[in-house]
Design an enzyme around this catalytic site. Structure first.
Site, PDB file in Angstrom:
ATOM      1  N   ASP A   1       0.836  -1.206   0.000  1.00  0.00           N
ATOM      2  CA  ASP A   1       0.000   0.000   0.000  1.00  0.00           C
ATOM      3  C   ASP A   1       0.866   1.249   0.000  1.00  0.00           C
ATOM      4  OD1 ASP A   1      -2.041  -1.921   2.061  1.00  0.00           O
ATOM      5  OD2 ASP A   1      -2.690  -1.103   0.138  1.00  0.00           O
TER       6      ASP A   1
ATOM      7  N   ASP B   1     -10.936  -4.688  -0.463  1.00  0.00           N
ATOM      8  CA  ASP B   1      -9.827  -4.242   0.387  1.00  0.00           C
ATOM      9  C   ASP B   1     -10.342  -3.393   1.534  1.00  0.00           C
ATOM     10  OD1 ASP B   1      -6.956  -2.040  -0.272  1.00  0.00           O
ATOM     11  OD2 ASP B   1      -7.356  -3.467   1.342  1.00  0.00           O
TER      12      ASP B   1
HETATM   13  C1  DX5 Z   1      -6.147   0.798   3.405  1.00  0.00           C
HETATM   14  C2  DX5 Z   1      -5.371  -0.222   2.632  1.00  0.00           C
HETATM   15  C3  DX5 Z   1      -5.723  -1.626   3.011  1.00  0.00           C
HETATM   16  C4  DX5 Z   1      -5.487  -1.938   4.461  1.00  0.00           C
HETATM   17  C5  DX5 Z   1      -6.390  -3.076   4.839  1.00  0.00           C
HETATM   18  O1  DX5 Z   1      -6.153   2.001   2.765  1.00  0.00           O
HETATM   19  O2  DX5 Z   1      -5.576  -0.069   1.253  1.00  0.00           O
HETATM   20  O3  DX5 Z   1      -5.037  -2.556   2.222  1.00  0.00           O
HETATM   21  O4  DX5 Z   1      -4.183  -2.275   4.678  1.00  0.00           O
HETATM   22  O5  DX5 Z   1      -6.258  -3.305   6.189  1.00  0.00           O
HETATM   23  P1  DX5 Z   1      -7.356  -4.069   7.014  1.00  0.00           P
HETATM   24  O6  DX5 Z   1      -7.449  -5.441   6.398  1.00  0.00           O
HETATM   25  O7  DX5 Z   1      -6.804  -4.068   8.381  1.00  0.00           O
HETATM   26  O8  DX5 Z   1      -8.632  -3.306   6.888  1.00  0.00           O
END
Ligand code: DX5
Length: 219
Positions: free
Chosen positions: A34, A174
């Protein structure tokens, strides 16, 4: 087949390589990196250097999720660093058609991500240029946020649009993906699950967390 991607945003940054390898050993199908610029989203995370450092450590695909403004300025360096897929946000690309063509010219797979507030209609003219559509099920910027249930209907509608167009493009989700929400998104047509805090946490090992996630969608 349900694809599980580990988002290293929730990993221990002091042990990023080790955590990526743990995810690979736990049989995730890809790693999502990310990239945040402090502009499109508040935080600042990884640059191409992190992709380049991770590349030789895992044989898994590296999906680079570009939460940055003007992503077109950075496509080549991330592709050169070893990204297998470059996922851009529609909200940051006034010239999305051109950006997707550029990614393909770099021999890299394309992905288009939509924040929860962005309607599906923005994809109409570029569906055939996207190798993946990523529906954000949280507002981008942090890990560990609660899942936004209103996106379930959006996933269902997107799957219908793609099927009507004869496109088998996978839908990724996501944000807030865990053993409770994973079956919900799969039931609406998502096949790529990106998870961060449900994989990397102090409650259980990476292997146990991935197994629990995989089991939740294998029933
Ligand atoms: C947030 C990111 C995600 C995040 C997901 O902007 O794009 O990929 O890391 O994390 P969780 O699974 O904890 O919601």
């Amino acid at each position: 087949m349900i694809v599980i991607e580990a988002s290293i945003l929730s990993a221990d940054f002091a042990r990023l390589g080790e955590q990526a390898r743990q995810a690979e050993a736990a049989r995730v199908d890809a790693i999502q990196v990310d990239v945040m610029d402090g502009c499109f989203v508040p935080d600042i995370t990884f640059g191409p250097g992190v992709v380049r450092a991770l590349r030789p450590l895992v044989s898994l695909p590296l999906d680079v999720h570009l939460m940055i403004v003007e992503p077109e300025k950075h496509l080549e360096v991330f592709a050169g660093a070893g990204a297998d897929r470059l996922i851009v946000h529609q909200e940051t690309c006034p010239h999305l058609h051109c950006v997707l063509q550029c990614i393909r010219e770099l021999k890299t797979e394309t992905g288009v991500a939509l924040t929860p507030g962005t309607p599906l209609s923005v994809l109409e003219e570029v569906l055939d240029l996207a190798d993946l559509i990523q529906v954000m099920t949280v507002n981008p910027g942090w890990g560990g946020q609660p899942f936004i249930h209103s996106q379930l209907d959006k996933i269902r509608r997107l799957r219908r649009i793609l099927d009507e167009r004869g496109l088998d493009t996978p839908i990724a989700v996501d944000g807030g993906i865990d053993p409770t929400t994973a079956p919900l998104v799969v039931s609406t047509g998502a096949t790529v699950l990106i998870a961060g805090s449900s994989i990397f946490n102090n409650r259980a090992s990476v292997a146990e967390n991935v197994a629990a996630l995989r089991a939740s969608v294998s029933k």
